[in-house]
Design a protein around this motif. Structure first.
Motif, short mmCIF file in Angstrom:
data_model
loop_
_atom_site.label_atom_id
_atom_site.label_comp_id
_atom_site.label_asym_id
_atom_site.label_seq_id
_atom_site.Cartn_x
_atom_site.Cartn_y
_atom_site.Cartn_z
N UNK A 152 0.86 -1.28 -0.07
CA UNK A 152 0.14 0.04 -0.03
C UNK A 152 0.88 1.16 -0.19
N UNK A 153 1.86 1.23 0.86
CA UNK A 153 2.66 2.51 1.01
C UNK A 153 3.61 2.50 -0.70
N UNK A 154 3.98 1.33 -1.24
CA UNK A 154 4.36 1.50 -2.53
C UNK A 154 3.48 2.06 -3.55
N UNK A 155 2.10 1.71 -3.34
CA UNK A 155 0.94 2.45 -4.37
C UNK A 155 1.09 3.96 -4.29
N UNK A 156 1.02 4.22 -3.01
CA UNK A 156 1.18 5.78 -2.75
C UNK A 156 2.31 6.13 -3.46
N UNK A 157 3.41 5.61 -3.10
CA UNK A 157 4.69 6.20 -3.69
C UNK A 157 4.51 6.49 -5.45
N UNK A 158 3.86 5.28 -6.00
CA UNK A 158 3.82 5.23 -7.37
C UNK A 158 2.93 6.34 -7.66
N UNK A 159 1.98 6.66 -6.91
CA UNK A 159 0.96 7.90 -7.24
C UNK A 159 1.80 9.21 -7.18
N UNK A 160 2.57 9.28 -6.05
CA UNK A 160 3.36 10.29 -5.86
C UNK A 160 4.19 10.70 -7.02
N UNK A 161 4.96 9.50 -7.61
CA UNK A 161 5.63 9.91 -8.58
C UNK A 161 5.19 10.07 -10.14
N UNK A 162 4.01 9.32 -10.32
CA UNK A 162 3.13 9.61 -11.42
C UNK A 162 2.25 10.79 -11.66
N UNK A 163 1.98 11.64 -10.46
CA UNK A 163 1.18 12.50 -10.24
C UNK A 163 -0.09 12.65 -11.31
N UNK A 164 -0.98 11.67 -11.07
CA UNK A 164 -2.14 11.47 -11.70
C UNK A 164 -3.28 12.59 -11.52
N UNK A 165 -4.06 12.89 -12.61
CA UNK A 165 -5.02 13.88 -12.42
C UNK A 165 -6.14 13.03 -11.64
N UNK A 166 -6.49 11.86 -11.83
CA UNK A 166 -7.39 11.31 -11.14
C UNK A 166 -6.92 9.89 -10.63
N UNK A 167 -6.99 9.87 -9.22
CA UNK A 167 -6.55 8.56 -8.56
C UNK A 167 -7.58 7.98 -8.17
N UNK A 168 -7.79 6.75 -8.46
CA UNK A 168 -8.67 5.69 -8.18
C UNK A 168 -8.00 4.67 -6.81
N UNK A 169 -8.61 4.81 -5.56
CA UNK A 169 -8.01 3.97 -4.55
C UNK A 169 -9.07 2.88 -4.25
N UNK A 170 -8.67 1.67 -4.49
CA UNK A 170 -9.77 0.65 -4.38
C UNK A 170 -9.27 0.03 -2.82
N UNK A 171 -10.00 0.28 -1.86
CA UNK A 171 -9.72 -0.56 -0.60
C UNK A 171 -8.32 -0.41 -0.29
N UNK A 172 -7.60 0.69 -0.41
CA UNK A 172 -6.41 1.13 0.03
C UNK A 172 -6.23 0.58 1.62
#
Ligand code: ADP
Ligand code: MG
Ligand code: MG
Length: 249
Positions: A152-172
């Motif tokens: 889960x921490x890794x997912x958030x790190x991915x998100x930080x690096x990719x800087x998406x405009x829409x983030x969908x977090x499924x049961x994070x």
């Protein structure tokens, strides 16, 4: 940013999404709750373009484009990010290689030059610190042998690096201890901005104490059956979903 109109979608010949409407403006955080099997993960998979999930009717526009005209990679480059409920392991590909390739693909799409290995490493180190993930994880295979909390921490790190405009977090939040939950929530909160939106799928009101949503929706039987503010999550925790499903029929 995202406008879903009368969406119907099926998985394996089974209609799961049945007339779903949802509009998300830039900067908004929408929580989606609902009973098991309601179609929450299916919605995320349809939006991200995962194989086997087929929209049969309705429209989805994302940043003004017809989402269904874009393939899975194009959606990601356009700024859509789905953090999986059960993140996949990719043995043999290091987390860093995987992330750099994803970041470079997105940069290329937006006319920016590829990052040097040194520049990327610097960004990745900073992101790993922010999610309290040891830098050793950058060198390991993608999710290989990661614990639930580390994934889960890794997912958030991915998100930080990719800087998406829409983030969908499924049961994070599923299976996270309080410390990891707070890391995830503070990572999300740090990324909140007037340009970036979030869909947070969760079973537990608890996560929404940390990530305070603008709207809470209940997805039941493939449709949004109720929408409210953050107080709706508390009401659901108390009363469950059955009263709503009856109302929806
Ligand atoms: P939720 O996330 O709300 O708990 P899901 O979207 O995961 O619900 O599932 C909705 C329904 O779709 C369930 O009945 C589930 O069994 C079915 N489903 C989801 N994905 C698949 C799949 N890949 N193959 C077959 N059925 C699926
Ligand atoms: Mg589920
Ligand atoms: Mg699910």
């Amino acid at each position: 940013m995202l406008c879903i109109t009368d969406l119907f979608a099926r998985v394996e010949d089974k209609e799961i999404i049945k007339g779903l409407n949802l509009t998300i403006k830039p900067g908004e955080v929408h929580a989606i709750m609902g009973p098991n099997g309601a179609g929450k993960s299916t919605l995320g998979n349809v939006l991200s373009g995962r194989d086997g999930y087929e929209a049969t009717a309705g429209t989805v526009s994302f940043n003004g484009k017809d989402l269904f005209e874009l393939d899975i990679e194009e959606r990601a480059r356009e700024g859509l990010f789905l953090a999986f409920q059960y993140p996949v392991e990719i043995p043999g590909v290091s987390n860093m290689e995987f992330l750099k390739a994803a970041v470079d693909a997105k940069r290329k799409h937006h006319g920016q030059p590829e990052l040097s290995a040194i520049e990327f490493m610097k960004m990745a180190r900073e992101a790993s610190k922010r999610v309290n993930l040891d830098q050793a994880f950058l060198k390991r295979g993608v999710n290989e042998g990661f614990s639930g909390g580390e994934k889960k921490r890794n997912e958030i790190m991915q998100m930080m690096l990719l800087e998406p405009s829409l983030c969908i977090l499924d049961e994070t939040d599923s299976g996270l201890d309080i410390d990891a939950l707070q890391v995830v929530a503070s990572g999300v909160n740090a990324m909140r901005s007037p340009e970036r939106s979030f869909i947070v799928v969760t079973h537990y009101q608890r996560l929404l104490d940390y990530i305070v949503p603008d709207y809470v929706h209940v997805l039941a039987n493939g449709r949004i059956v109720k929408t409210g503010g953050k107080e709706l999550a508390l009401e659901l925790e108390e009363k469950g979903y059955s009263w709503l499903e009856t109302e929806a029929v």
